[in-house]
Write a protein that holds these residues in place. Structure first.
Motif, PDB file in Angstrom:
ATOM      1  N   ASP A  80       0.827  -1.213   0.000  1.00 19.41           N
ATOM      2  CA  ASP A  80       0.000   0.000   0.000  1.00 19.41           C
ATOM      3  C   ASP A  80       0.858   1.258   0.000  1.00 19.41           C
ATOM      4  O   ASP A  80       0.565   2.216  -0.698  1.00 19.41           O
ATOM      5  CB  ASP A  80      -0.943   0.005   1.205  1.00 19.41           C
ATOM      6  CG  ASP A  80      -1.996  -1.089   1.104  1.00 19.41           C
ATOM      7  OD1 ASP A  80      -2.376  -1.437  -0.033  1.00 19.41           O
ATOM      8  OD2 ASP A  80      -2.423  -1.592   2.155  1.00 19.41           O
ATOM      9  N   LEU A  81       1.921   1.242   0.791  1.00 18.62           N
ATOM     10  CA  LEU A  81       2.828   2.382   0.815  1.00 18.62           C
ATOM     11  C   LEU A  81       3.506   2.546  -0.542  1.00 18.62           C
ATOM     12  O   LEU A  81       3.664   3.653  -1.037  1.00 18.62           O
ATOM     13  CB  LEU A  81       3.877   2.216   1.915  1.00 18.62           C
ATOM     14  CG  LEU A  81       4.895   3.339   2.034  1.00 18.62           C
ATOM     15  CD1 LEU A  81       4.216   4.660   2.373  1.00 18.62           C
ATOM     16  CD2 LEU A  81       5.937   2.982   3.076  1.00 18.62           C
ATOM     17  N   LYS A  82       3.880   1.440  -1.156  1.00 11.85           N
ATOM     18  CA  LYS A  82       4.560   1.496  -2.454  1.00 11.85           C
ATOM     19  C   LYS A  82       3.664   2.130  -3.526  1.00 11.85           C
ATOM     20  O   LYS A  82       4.154   2.772  -4.453  1.00 11.85           O
ATOM     21  CB  LYS A  82       5.017   0.112  -2.882  1.00 11.85           C
ATOM     22  CG  LYS A  82       5.941   0.149  -4.059  1.00 11.85           C
ATOM     23  CD  LYS A  82       6.633  -1.156  -4.252  1.00 11.85           C
ATOM     24  CE  LYS A  82       7.518  -1.043  -5.459  1.00 11.85           C
ATOM     25  NZ  LYS A  82       8.760  -1.696  -5.311  1.00 11.85           N
ATOM     26  N   LYS A  83       2.347   1.973  -3.396  1.00 12.04           N
ATOM     27  CA  LYS A  83       1.428   2.618  -4.338  1.00 12.04           C
ATOM     28  C   LYS A  83       1.519   4.140  -4.230  1.00 12.04           C
ATOM     29  O   LYS A  83       1.428   4.846  -5.226  1.00 12.04           O
ATOM     30  CB  LYS A  83      -0.010   2.178  -4.072  1.00 12.04           C
ATOM     31  CG  LYS A  83      -0.286   0.751  -4.449  1.00 12.04           C
ATOM     32  CD  LYS A  83      -1.699   0.377  -4.064  1.00 12.04           C
ATOM     33  CE  LYS A  83      -1.931  -1.108  -4.232  1.00 12.04           C
ATOM     34  NZ  LYS A  83      -3.248  -1.520  -3.723  1.00 12.04           N
ATOM     35  N   LEU A  84       1.686   4.625  -2.992  1.00  9.40           N
ATOM     36  CA  LEU A  84       1.784   6.066  -2.770  1.00  9.40           C
ATOM     37  C   LEU A  84       3.187   6.598  -3.000  1.00  9.40           C
ATOM     38  O   LEU A  84       3.373   7.698  -3.514  1.00  9.40           O
ATOM     39  CB  LEU A  84       1.372   6.399  -1.331  1.00  9.40           C
ATOM     40  CG  LEU A  84      -0.071   6.093  -0.973  1.00  9.40           C
ATOM     41  CD1 LEU A  84      -0.278   6.251   0.519  1.00  9.40           C
ATOM     42  CD2 LEU A  84      -1.004   7.000  -1.740  1.00  9.40           C
ATOM     43  N   ILE A  85       4.170   5.819  -2.585  1.00  9.72           N
ATOM     44  CA  ILE A  85       5.573   6.222  -2.688  1.00  9.72           C
ATOM     45  C   ILE A  85       6.332   5.094  -3.395  1.00  9.72           C
ATOM     46  O   ILE A  85       6.829   4.164  -2.754  1.00  9.72           O
ATOM     47  CB  ILE A  85       6.176   6.486  -1.289  1.00  9.72           C
ATOM     48  CG1 ILE A  85       5.302   7.437  -0.489  1.00  9.72           C
ATOM     49  CG2 ILE A  85       7.598   7.016  -1.408  1.00  9.72           C
ATOM     50  CD1 ILE A  85       5.716   7.580   0.963  1.00  9.72           C
ATOM     51  N   PRO A  86       6.417   5.133  -4.714  1.00 13.17           N
ATOM     52  CA  PRO A  86       6.994   4.018  -5.473  1.00 13.17           C
ATOM     53  C   PRO A  86       8.424   3.653  -5.087  1.00 13.17           C
ATOM     54  O   PRO A  86       8.833   2.512  -5.279  1.00 13.17           O
ATOM     55  CB  PRO A  86       6.935   4.501  -6.916  1.00 13.17           C
ATOM     56  CG  PRO A  86       5.926   5.585  -6.928  1.00 13.17           C
ATOM     57  CD  PRO A  86       5.941   6.201  -5.561  1.00 13.17           C
ATOM     58  N   TRP A  87       9.182   4.582  -4.546  1.00 11.41           N
ATOM     59  CA  TRP A  87      10.568   4.272  -4.202  1.00 11.41           C
ATOM     60  C   TRP A  87      10.692   3.597  -2.841  1.00 11.41           C
ATOM     61  O   TRP A  87      11.766   3.182  -2.450  1.00 11.41           O
ATOM     62  CB  TRP A  87      11.432   5.525  -4.266  1.00 11.41           C
ATOM     63  CG  TRP A  87      10.922   6.637  -3.416  1.00 11.41           C
ATOM     64  CD1 TRP A  87      11.206   6.854  -2.101  1.00 11.41           C
ATOM     65  CD2 TRP A  87      10.029   7.663  -3.804  1.00 11.41           C
ATOM     66  NE1 TRP A  87      10.539   7.952  -1.644  1.00 11.41           N
ATOM     67  CE2 TRP A  87       9.798   8.485  -2.671  1.00 11.41           C
ATOM     68  CE3 TRP A  87       9.375   7.987  -4.986  1.00 11.41           C
ATOM     69  CZ2 TRP A  87       8.962   9.590  -2.702  1.00 11.41           C
ATOM     70  CZ3 TRP A  87       8.546   9.088  -5.010  1.00 11.41           C
ATOM     71  CH2 TRP A  87       8.357   9.873  -3.882  1.00 11.41           C
ATOM     72  N   ALA A  88       9.577   3.470  -2.096  1.00 11.94           N
ATOM     73  CA  ALA A  88       9.611   2.741  -0.826  1.00 11.94           C
ATOM     74  C   ALA A  88       9.747   1.252  -1.127  1.00 11.94           C
ATOM     75  O   ALA A  88       9.346   0.784  -2.180  1.00 11.94           O
ATOM     76  CB  ALA A  88       8.332   3.000  -0.038  1.00 11.94           C
ATOM     77  N   ASP A  89      10.282   0.499  -0.234  1.00 17.13           N
ATOM     78  CA  ASP A  89      10.441  -0.942  -0.378  1.00 17.13           C
ATOM     79  C   ASP A  89      11.917  -1.258  -0.598  1.00 17.13           C
ATOM     80  O   ASP A  89      12.747  -0.355  -0.642  1.00 17.13           O
ATOM     81  CB  ASP A  89       9.609  -1.486  -1.543  1.00 17.13           C
ATOM     82  CG  ASP A  89       9.245  -2.956  -1.361  1.00 17.13           C
ATOM     83  OD1 ASP A  89       9.799  -3.605  -0.459  1.00 17.13           O
ATOM     84  OD2 ASP A  89       8.396  -3.450  -2.118  1.00 17.13           O
TER      85      ASP A  89
END
Length: 63
Positions: A41-50
């Motif tokens: 879910d976070l990656k959808k908002l912030i693609p560089w997370a993960d």
């Protein structure tokens, strides 16, 4: 007060959810960086997370 950076970090880690402790130890203009390894879910908002492996690119390569 504290005399070393280690003492500051230790004090913050002892009570990280206490606003009084956080406000005393963290500058108002501090930037929070979350180290998140797997949150779709976070990656959808912030693609560089993960976690990204073998995908390190310079700013010039991204443009």
């Amino acid at each position: 007060m504290f005399s070393t950076p280690v003492e500051i970090v230790q004090a913050l880690l002892k009570d990280p959810t206490n606003p009084e402790v956080v406000n005393r130890l963290v500058s108002p203009d501090a930037i929070y960086v979350s180290l998140n390894y797997d949150n779709p879910d976070l990656k959808k908002l912030i693609p560089w997370a993960d976690t990204h492996r073998n995908q390190v690119k310079t700013n010039y390569e991204r443009n």
